[in-house]
Enzyme design. Structure first.
Site, short mmCIF file in Angstrom:
data_model
loop_
_atom_site.label_atom_id
_atom_site.label_comp_id
_atom_site.label_asym_id
_atom_site.label_seq_id
_atom_site.Cartn_x
_atom_site.Cartn_y
_atom_site.Cartn_z
CG ASP A 155 35.45 27.16 29.78
OD1 ASP A 155 34.27 26.85 30.01
OD2 ASP A 155 36.34 26.33 29.54
CD GLN A 166 34.21 21.55 35.19
OE1 GLN A 166 33.71 21.25 36.26
NE2 GLN A 166 34.24 20.71 34.17
CB CYS A 206 40.22 17.60 28.14
SG CYS A 206 39.45 16.17 27.35
#
Length: 659
Positions: A449, A452, A613
């Site tokens: 992922d 960021q 989140c």
């Protein structure tokens, strides 16, 4: 202003065209961009310069290559050195001791002689092999290719044994292994005294000892009260009134960058907007805004499906954006790049396509305690459907993954490891490459992922060797509603689609459907065409600045901010891993996080208050929420000062004049 000692703008050149070196020589840092411009103007002003082909033979015989003036790109002036590709011009932080006050009376032969006998800072000697054999033509290591000429331009060999920036060291090791095993490490956080570490960035000599490695938090803790000026007690602290924390460094000109972002001129509650909510979404440069307007004004059409002119323009723009993403991630083929709405949809795509095919009963999926909900919930759904198990790698008290525990979790039943490259809640940079290697030893696939990560540091999917990588465009200065899934081509070829519809087929009958090849197989229906084009423009923007430059600037700004905010009484930082990206999450004794967010908003400061989140990692620290200030390439020390001043005033009971 930048993270430097905030010197004033350099004086304009005199009207008579004669440069006075006294204007440029000082004990402070000299602006590299100004110095590069001086050098180019100096060389182009030489009488013989326009006839290099003939007059340049004298210099050529002595082995000296004359600099070539080239146009600048954006804010980054360029120079061509010994036939190498243009790289960002960088001038050392040193006096121009031999720069003449007048350009008259200089010839190429005298210039060549001076250069060969004394490689001064303003005309450095070039050494080493800068040919394509040393650095193969590949977009994956472009920032490394730029780094070597910069170091050698400084008249020194590659840096010594100092610790380099962690993520750049990791990238470089793979680059060296793939390019030439005999090349010594190139990048260092502490260059030779007075020398910049990466193109367009430099470190003041007096700050070098404190900004020695990426472990800035440990260094910040070593700052004793005697090291800094006393911070005000009962008086109201004004923005910009913080003591010099000794962590400043000069980087690319952030003032010029800020002018590229029109929203930064907004005022909120009568105050200038300070945007410190970049981990939620980044602001958009004018070039991205203009590109969207141009698309809707001149190219708007669906893609791939029509014979008319606008369809051709739209298709070209859309596929050009795909190729830009490929280069940005260093994927091996544009067929490995799938457009989706964002990282969340990308993870769900992998879970519901590859996951459904390859995850079965009693199989295991490994994630970490750091994950965003988007990298937890899709795997929970899949495990419930398939009877698989979800296992979680823990973190230590700093927020770093416990690699020994992770290694114990990965075994013969592991089918997939899915982890964040950078934590959205803590900023922790995970040891992704080591974790991928561990997973691959057990035959597991790995999803990264990168939501960021991509706006803060170079991400090279081939170097990481991940099987999937996802990110959202709006985190990297692009529009909302566009994201990317990277997948290795051989895996995508064997994976069935998740959604059905137009574009993803070759042939449809009522009896059977033949699916298209990747990436079309995974792009059912009309995609976010204009937003994909905007993503391409955003990638153009950050690559013009240079991802290594961005990483270095933000590293120094985060070090400055960490030290400054740590001085606020009662403030507790959450997430203090040695390697971090630009996130500062904290709580403040006596205040609810939502009240802190509201108080900062009254001062025009945008932060996020809540669980971001990422509830599991908050609960790991005994919390339900934090305040998160997240930095980007356009943030400044002055904005950090304003944040810290507002927190001091809140803690000490000072009410804003607007509250």
């Amino acid at each position: 202003m930048s993270i430097s000692d905030r010197q004033g703008d350099a004086p304009a050149p005199p009207k008579d065209g004669v440069w006075n070196t006294e204007q440029w020589i000082s004990e402070r840092v000299i602006d590299p961009a100004v110095l590069a411009r001086l050098a180019n103007e100096f060389f182009t002003a030489l009488p013989e310069f326009t006839e290099v082909s003939s007059a340049g033979s004298v210099a050529a015989e002595q082995g000296v290559a004359l600099p070539t003036s080239v146009p600048s790109q954006g804010n980054m002036p360029l120079a061509t050195i010994n036939g190498a590709q243009p790289v960002a011009s960088v001038a050392p932080q040193a006096e121009l001791r031999d720069l003449p006050t007048s350009l008259s009376g200089f010839s190429e032969s005298s210039l060549a002689s001076a250069a060969s006998s004394d490689p001064t800072p303003w005309l450095p000697a070039i050494s080493g092999d800068l040919s394509e054999t040393a650095f193969p033509a590949s977009p994956s290591f472009s920032f490394l290719k730029e780094a070597r000429p910069i170091f050698e331009t400084l008249g020194s060999s590659t840096p010594g044994p100092q610790q380099p920036l962690g993520i750049l060291q990791e990238l470089e090791k793979g680059a060296v292994a793939q390019a030439t095993p005999n090349v010594v490490p190139l990048l260092s956080d502490v260059p030779p005294k007075g020398a910049p570490a990466v193109p367009g960035a430099s470190v003041r000599p007096e700050a070098a000892e404190r900004v020695r490695s990426y472990g800035f938090l440990s260094e910040a803790r070593q700052l004793l009260p005697s090291d800094v000026a006393p911070i005000l007690g009962s008086e109201k602290l004004q923005p910009g009134a913080l003591p010099d924390l000794g962590l400043s460094s000069r980087s690319f000109e952030v003032g010029e960058i800020r002018r590229d972002f029109p929203i930064l001129q907004e005022r909120v509650n009568g105050r200038p907007l300070i945007w410190l909510d970049n981990a939620a979404t980044t602001q958009k440069p004018q070039s991205v805004i203009d590109r969207l307007g141009h698309f809707y004004s001149h190219e708007n059409s669906n893609v791939h499906r029509a014979a008319h002119e606008l369809a051709a323009r739209a298709t070209d723009a859309y596929e050009d954006a795909r190729e830009k993403v490929r280069r940005f991630l260093n994927a091996s083929s544009s067929r490995e790049i799938i457009f989706v709405r964002g990282a969340t949809e990308g993870i769900n795509l992998v879970a519901q396509s590859w996951g459904r095919q390859n995850i079965g009963k009693d199989d295991e999926i490994v994630i970490t305690c750091l994950e965003h909900h988007a990298n937890i919930v899709p795997w929970q759904i899949l495990c419930a459907e398939k009877g698989a198990r979800l296992r979680v790698a823990p973190v230590d008290d700093s927020g770093q993954i416990l690699l020994d525990e992770y290694t114990k979790l990965v075994g013969s039943r592991t089918r997939l490891v899915s982890l964040a490259h950078v934590s959205n809640a803590l900023g922790t940079i995970t040891p992704a490459r080591a974790m991928i290697e561990t997973a691959h030893r057990h035959g597991a696939k790995v999803l990264i992922d990168g939501a960021q990560a991509v706006s803060h540091m170079p991400v090279d999917v081939q170097l990481l060797d991940c099987d999937f990588c996802v990110f959202s465009g709006h985190k990297v200065f692009a529009p909302t509603g566009i994201g990317v899934v990277y997948g290795k081509s051989d895996i995508l070829e064997r994976t069935q689609p998740w959604q059905g519809g137009g574009s993803m087929i070759v042939d449809v009958t009522f009896a059977k459907t033949v699916y298209n090849v990747p990436p079309a197989r995974f792009e059912a229906g009309t995609g976010s065409i204009a937003d994909a084009v905007g993503l391409g423009a955003a990638i153009d923007y950050v690559q013009r600045l240079g991802m290594a430059n961005i990483f270095k600037y933000e590293h120094d700004l985060l070090a400055y901010a960490t030290t400054a905010i740590s001085k606020v009484p009662g403030l507790r930082l959450i997430g203090t891993a040695k390697e971090k990206a630009s996130v500062l999450s904290f709580v403040l004794d006596g205040f609810r996080t939502e009240d802190i967010g509201a108080a900062l908003n009254r001062e025009g400061i945008a932060v996020r208050a809540g669980h971001h989140c990422a509830q599991p990692i908050h609960r790991r620290f005994g919390l339900e929420s934090t305040v998160r200030a997240s930095l980007a390439l356009y943030n400044t020390c002055e904005e950090v000062d304003a944040l810290v001043a507002a927190l001091w005033n809140l803690k000490q009971g000072h009410r804003s004049s607007l509250s």
